[in-house]
Design an enzyme around this catalytic site. Structure first.
Site, PDB file in Angstrom:
ATOM      1  N   HIS A 132       0.801  -1.228   0.000  1.00 45.54           N
ATOM      2  CA  HIS A 132       0.000   0.000   0.000  1.00 45.54           C
ATOM      3  C   HIS A 132       0.836   1.282   0.000  1.00 45.54           C
ATOM      4  CE1 HIS A 132      -3.392  -2.634   1.908  1.00 45.54           C
ATOM      5  NE2 HIS A 132      -3.207  -2.884   0.632  1.00 45.54           N
ATOM      6  N   VAL A 263      10.991 -23.214  -4.711  1.00 45.90           N
ATOM      7  CA  VAL A 263      12.067 -23.915  -4.004  1.00 45.90           C
ATOM      8  C   VAL A 263      11.414 -24.786  -2.931  1.00 45.90           C
ATOM      9  CG1 VAL A 263      14.109 -23.678  -2.552  1.00 45.90           C
ATOM     10  CG2 VAL A 263      13.748 -22.115  -4.466  1.00 45.90           C
ATOM     11  N   HIS A 520       2.157  -6.788   8.231  1.00 45.59           N
ATOM     12  CA  HIS A 520       3.576  -6.560   8.555  1.00 45.59           C
ATOM     13  C   HIS A 520       4.185  -7.784   9.228  1.00 45.59           C
ATOM     14  CE1 HIS A 520       2.479  -2.012   8.519  1.00 45.59           C
ATOM     15  NE2 HIS A 520       2.589  -2.537   7.308  1.00 45.59           N
TER      16      HIS A 520
HETATM   17  C1  FAD Z   1      -1.363  -6.108   1.224  1.00 47.53           C
HETATM   18  C2  FAD Z   1      -0.077  -5.565   1.787  1.00 47.53           C
HETATM   19  C3  FAD Z   1       0.030  -4.198   2.034  1.00 47.53           C
HETATM   20  C4  FAD Z   1       1.214  -3.690   2.568  1.00 47.53           C
HETATM   21  N1  FAD Z   1       1.357  -2.331   2.697  1.00 47.53           N
HETATM   22  C5  FAD Z   1       2.552  -1.834   3.073  1.00 47.53           C
HETATM   23  C6  FAD Z   1       2.779  -0.427   3.059  1.00 47.53           C
HETATM   24  O1  FAD Z   1       1.913   0.373   2.701  1.00 47.53           O
HETATM   25  N2  FAD Z   1       4.002   0.022   3.439  1.00 47.53           N
HETATM   26  C7  FAD Z   1       4.981  -0.832   3.868  1.00 47.53           C
HETATM   27  O2  FAD Z   1       6.050  -0.342   4.258  1.00 47.53           O
HETATM   28  N3  FAD Z   1       4.780  -2.157   3.904  1.00 47.53           N
HETATM   29  C8  FAD Z   1       3.614  -2.671   3.479  1.00 47.53           C
HETATM   30  N4  FAD Z   1       3.434  -4.021   3.442  1.00 47.53           N
HETATM   31  C9  FAD Z   1       4.514  -4.892   3.950  1.00 47.53           C
HETATM   32  C10 FAD Z   1       5.686  -5.055   2.984  1.00 47.53           C
HETATM   33  O3  FAD Z   1       5.255  -5.055   1.658  1.00 47.53           O
HETATM   34  C11 FAD Z   1       6.398  -6.376   3.319  1.00 47.53           C
HETATM   35  O4  FAD Z   1       6.782  -6.358   4.666  1.00 47.53           O
HETATM   36  C12 FAD Z   1       7.641  -6.602   2.470  1.00 47.53           C
HETATM   37  O5  FAD Z   1       7.336  -6.542   1.109  1.00 47.53           O
HETATM   38  C13 FAD Z   1       8.233  -7.975   2.822  1.00 47.53           C
HETATM   39  O6  FAD Z   1       9.380  -8.198   2.044  1.00 47.53           O
HETATM   40  P1  FAD Z   1      10.083  -9.618   2.046  1.00 47.53           P
HETATM   41  O7  FAD Z   1      11.244  -9.503   1.147  1.00 47.53           O
HETATM   42  O8  FAD Z   1      10.279 -10.042   3.444  1.00 47.53           O
HETATM   43  O9  FAD Z   1       8.993 -10.628   1.441  1.00 47.53           O
HETATM   44  P2  FAD Z   1       8.190 -10.580   0.089  1.00 47.53           P
HETATM   45  O10 FAD Z   1       8.275  -9.232  -0.541  1.00 47.53           O
HETATM   46  O11 FAD Z   1       6.837 -11.097   0.380  1.00 47.53           O
HETATM   47  O12 FAD Z   1       8.991 -11.567  -0.879  1.00 47.53           O
HETATM   48  C14 FAD Z   1       9.048 -12.953  -0.753  1.00 47.53           C
HETATM   49  C15 FAD Z   1       9.171 -13.529  -2.166  1.00 47.53           C
HETATM   50  O13 FAD Z   1       9.566 -14.878  -2.093  1.00 47.53           O
HETATM   51  C16 FAD Z   1       8.801 -15.659  -2.992  1.00 47.53           C
HETATM   52  N5  FAD Z   1       8.788 -17.018  -2.473  1.00 47.53           N
HETATM   53  C17 FAD Z   1       8.256 -17.425  -1.297  1.00 47.53           C
HETATM   54  N6  FAD Z   1       8.482 -18.736  -1.108  1.00 47.53           N
HETATM   55  C18 FAD Z   1       9.180 -19.171  -2.176  1.00 47.53           C
HETATM   56  C19 FAD Z   1       9.712 -20.423  -2.550  1.00 47.53           C
HETATM   57  N7  FAD Z   1       9.597 -21.495  -1.764  1.00 47.53           N
HETATM   58  N8  FAD Z   1      10.348 -20.520  -3.740  1.00 47.53           N
HETATM   59  C20 FAD Z   1      10.513 -19.430  -4.553  1.00 47.53           C
HETATM   60  N9  FAD Z   1      10.023 -18.208  -4.230  1.00 47.53           N
HETATM   61  C21 FAD Z   1       9.375 -18.076  -3.044  1.00 47.53           C
HETATM   62  C22 FAD Z   1       7.457 -14.968  -2.995  1.00 47.53           C
HETATM   63  O14 FAD Z   1       6.680 -15.305  -4.112  1.00 47.53           O
HETATM   64  C23 FAD Z   1       7.855 -13.504  -2.922  1.00 47.53           C
HETATM   65  O15 FAD Z   1       8.048 -12.966  -4.205  1.00 47.53           O
HETATM   66  C24 FAD Z   1       2.279  -4.565   2.895  1.00 47.53           C
HETATM   67  C25 FAD Z   1       2.170  -5.927   2.646  1.00 47.53           C
HETATM   68  C26 FAD Z   1       0.998  -6.429   2.079  1.00 47.53           C
HETATM   69  C27 FAD Z   1       0.906  -7.907   1.815  1.00 47.53           C
END
Ligand code: FAD
Length: 581
Positions: A132, A263, A520
């Site tokens: 968002h 994976v 989050h």
């Molecule tokens: C609806 C929503 C609204 C949000 N709004 C905000 C906001 O306004 N501001 C803000 O700061 N944060 C917001 N957040 C939170 C923020 O987007 C997340 O905390 C952040 O993107 C997490 O990053 P990450 O790298 O930990 O995981 P992710 O960005 O979720 O990345 C994980 C990736 O790994 C991939 N994956 C998972 N398992 C496997 C596997 N076994 N094999 C291969 N690929 C895999 C997934 O498909 C994904 O692409 C929001 C989240 C959501 C869901």
């Protein structure tokens, strides 16, 4: 309009988007799929191209000597992810893992279903492709607590500022001409802009009248107060990690991105060294990819702990109950944290004007507040994201039933409140809740979702802190603006709350009815216990976790900026360890 009609409308639009997706209108932007064959070897394997994985892949592939292979379960983000005003249409689609919480007998008990939807992005960019847009770094204390938890001062706020700067390309003349400009970057990959509409200003004044400060730049370390937020929107386009960090480097020859590939296991040899990953490709073939140097797990706060546990890294008893041989007995999945949302609604002045929606902007005018219950404290207890609607009951219904999934009786009341009125729709969370949840395996099948226990309100003090925070927030109804327009807090008619004999009891009951997630999810493989301060998995060589799960504690406010800074620093740590070899 009722909830059913609102949701049916959303489904029709989603169906239209699905047809558009087939045209792959934005595919030119993304790195092409480079499928690897069985036993192919890369220097680095990055699991997941989400917020963190995209950044790590970008930074590691800056060095042309090394091959970087990214394995992502999802595909290209479609057109609708790019357009800021459409975020409500992205969850519960093929771009979402569509996780739900377990019924713990407490969470979401007063909804139609006794679980919460826990959307998480499944596409290049991961959750940043469906999030968002709020770009809020959090309070310095949050990061200083990371430094304490890891015993490593390089994680302190002060020491992370260069990484925040490195990632950003801020476009905001006001901030860039202010003293706080030194906290911002103008050359980074991720474009940032700030709320520019005037409508929130009267609210900032109202909260100021109640003793809250108006903050010029919350991302410069002074967080207590109300402010116009920054967004990960630039040139009218979503700044997902895919848009910011992968699209510009899509032609790097040493970068291999394998899409639509899951994976399923990390291969760890008898010397406790991670040597490769097993995966299932888009056509269902099982292959193994080998890593010469390191494997970086960036699969997000639910899938990273799941993958570690499937690979023998996790709580011994839990793994053994599934017949999984234990490689490293660690508290994986045990420290799960999230900002539980409580939705508050205020009905304000009568109006027949409806705001015209600009697709390139955040859908409605918005402001954010960080408040403290203890007025002598210098860091926040609660955070409120506030959205302003004018004579737009349908938009409120979409927020209520599609972005959040509140009970249809509540959404009907919110719809009625929005007809011919300005409405303030507020999402209030504790910045640093005490409650902890858990992520557990459901089975040994990698395609099964993990079991997710939110643990919301499991620390009883949290409920009291929610009530105190709400009482502090709703004091704004005493301000001149609110009283002048006859503003009302909406006290929903909850049958279960009729026995509440005083206002605290009512708000306690209210919190239980109006709880949801703010998405989050974090801290499930934290530094300090599961990881060391260089994000290495304790007891296993050549394996790191770099994503929201690695945080020792939540940061106050939305956490994407915190994940970005964590990934920027992680990439630097990995590169430095490389140059020491
Ligand atoms: C609806 C929503 C609204 C949000 N709004 C905000 C906001 O306004 N501001 C803000 O700061 N944060 C917001 N957040 C939170 C923020 O987007 C997340 O905390 C952040 O993107 C997490 O990053 P990450 O790298 O930990 O995981 P992710 O960005 O979720 O990345 C994980 C990736 O790994 C991939 N994956 C998972 N398992 C496997 C596997 N076994 N094999 C291969 N690929 C895999 C997934 O498909 C994904 O692409 C929001 C989240 C959501 C869901």
């Amino acid at each position: 309009m009722d909830v059913g009609t609102a949701l049916a409308g959303v489904q029709v639009v989603k169906g239209a988007f699905l047809l558009l997706t087939a045209l792959a209108l934005t595919s030119y932007k993304w790195p092409v799929d480079k499928p690897l064959s069985d036993s192919a070897t890369c220097d680095y394997i990055v699991i997941g191209a989400g917020t963190a994985g995209s950044i790590v892949a970008n930074r590691l592939s800056e060095d042309p000597r090394f091959t970087v292979c990214v394995i992502e379960a999802g595909g290209d983000p479609p057109l609708e992810t790019e357009i800021p005003s459409l975020f409500a249409y992205l969850p519960k689609t093929y771009m979402d893992w569509n996780f739900t919480s377990e019924d713990d007998g407490y969470t979401a008990q007063y909804r139609q279903q006794t679980y919460l939807d826990l959307p998480q992005g499944k596409a290049l960019g991961g959750s940043s492709s469906i999030h968002h847009f709020y770009h809020i770094r959090g309070d310095p204390k949050d990061y200083d607590d990371w430094a304490t938890a890891t015993g490593d001062d390089s994680w302190s706020w002060q020491n992370l500022i260069p990484y925040f700067i490195k990632s950003e390309r801020l476009e905001d003349p006001y901030i860039l001409n202010s003293q706080s400009s030194t906290y911002h970057g103008t050359n980074g990959y991720m474009g940032i802009t700030r709320e520019s509409r005037d409508l929130p200003l009267k609210y900032l004044e109202a909260f100021k009248e109640m003793g809250h400060k108006i903050i010029e730049n919350v991302n410069a370390g002074d967080t207590l107060g109300f402010f116009l937020p920054m967004f990960t929107i630039f040139g009218g386009v979503r700044q997902s990690s895919a848009e910011s960090f992968l699209s510009p480097i899509k032609n790097r020859e040493n970068l291999f991105i394998m899409k639509n590939t899951l994976v399923t296991k990390i291969v760890i040899d008898e010397n406790l060294q991670a040597t490769g990953v097993e995966c299932k490709t888009s056509d269902g073939t099982s292959i193994t990819i080998l890593a010469q140097k390191e494997i970086i797990v960036s699969a997000g706060a639910f899938n990273s702990p799941k993958l570690l546990m499937l690979s023998g890294i996790g709580p011994k008893e839990h793994l053994e109950s599934f017949g999984i041989s234990v490689v490293s007995d660690l508290p994986v999945g045990e420290n799960s944290q999230d900002h539980m949302a409580v939705i508050l609604v205020h009905q304000l002045e009568e109006t027949n004007d409806t705001l015209t929606s600009d697709p390139s902007q955040f859908p409605v005018p918005t402001f954010v507040g960080f408040g403290a219950i203890n007025k002598t404290q210098s860091y926040p207890d609660y955070v409120t994201l506030n959205l302003i609607s004018r004579n737009s009951p349908a938009a409120l219904m979409q927020l209520c039933s599609s972005v959040f999934s509140l009970h249809e009786n509540i959404c009907a009341q919110i719809y009625a409140a929005g007809e011919g009125r300005e409405v303030l729709f507020s999402v209030l969370s504790l910045g640093r809740p005490l409650s902890r949840g858990q992520v557990r395996l459901q089975s040994t099948n990698p395609e099964d979702p993990p079991k997710i226990y939110t643990g919301f309100l499991s620390a009883t003090l949290d409920l009291q802190n929610y009530v105190d925070s709400i009482l502090d927030f709703v004091r704004v109804t005493e301000s001149s603006y609110f009283t002048g327009v006859g503003a009302q807090t909406i006290y929903f008619d909850f049958p279960n709350c009729s026995s509440a004999t005083n206002i605290r009891d009512y708000w306690e009951c209210y919190v239980l009815h109006m709880m949801d997630t703010t998405f989050h999810y974090s801290a499930t493989c934290p530094m300090g216990t599961v990881l060391d301060s260089s994000l290495k998995v304790v007891g296993v060589n050549k394996l790191r976790v770099v994503d929201a799960s690695a945080m020792p504690n939540l940061t106050s406010g939305n956490i994407n900026a915190a994940v970005v800074v964590l990934a920027e620093k992680a990439a630097d740590i990995i590169k430095r360890s490389q140059s020491c070899e």
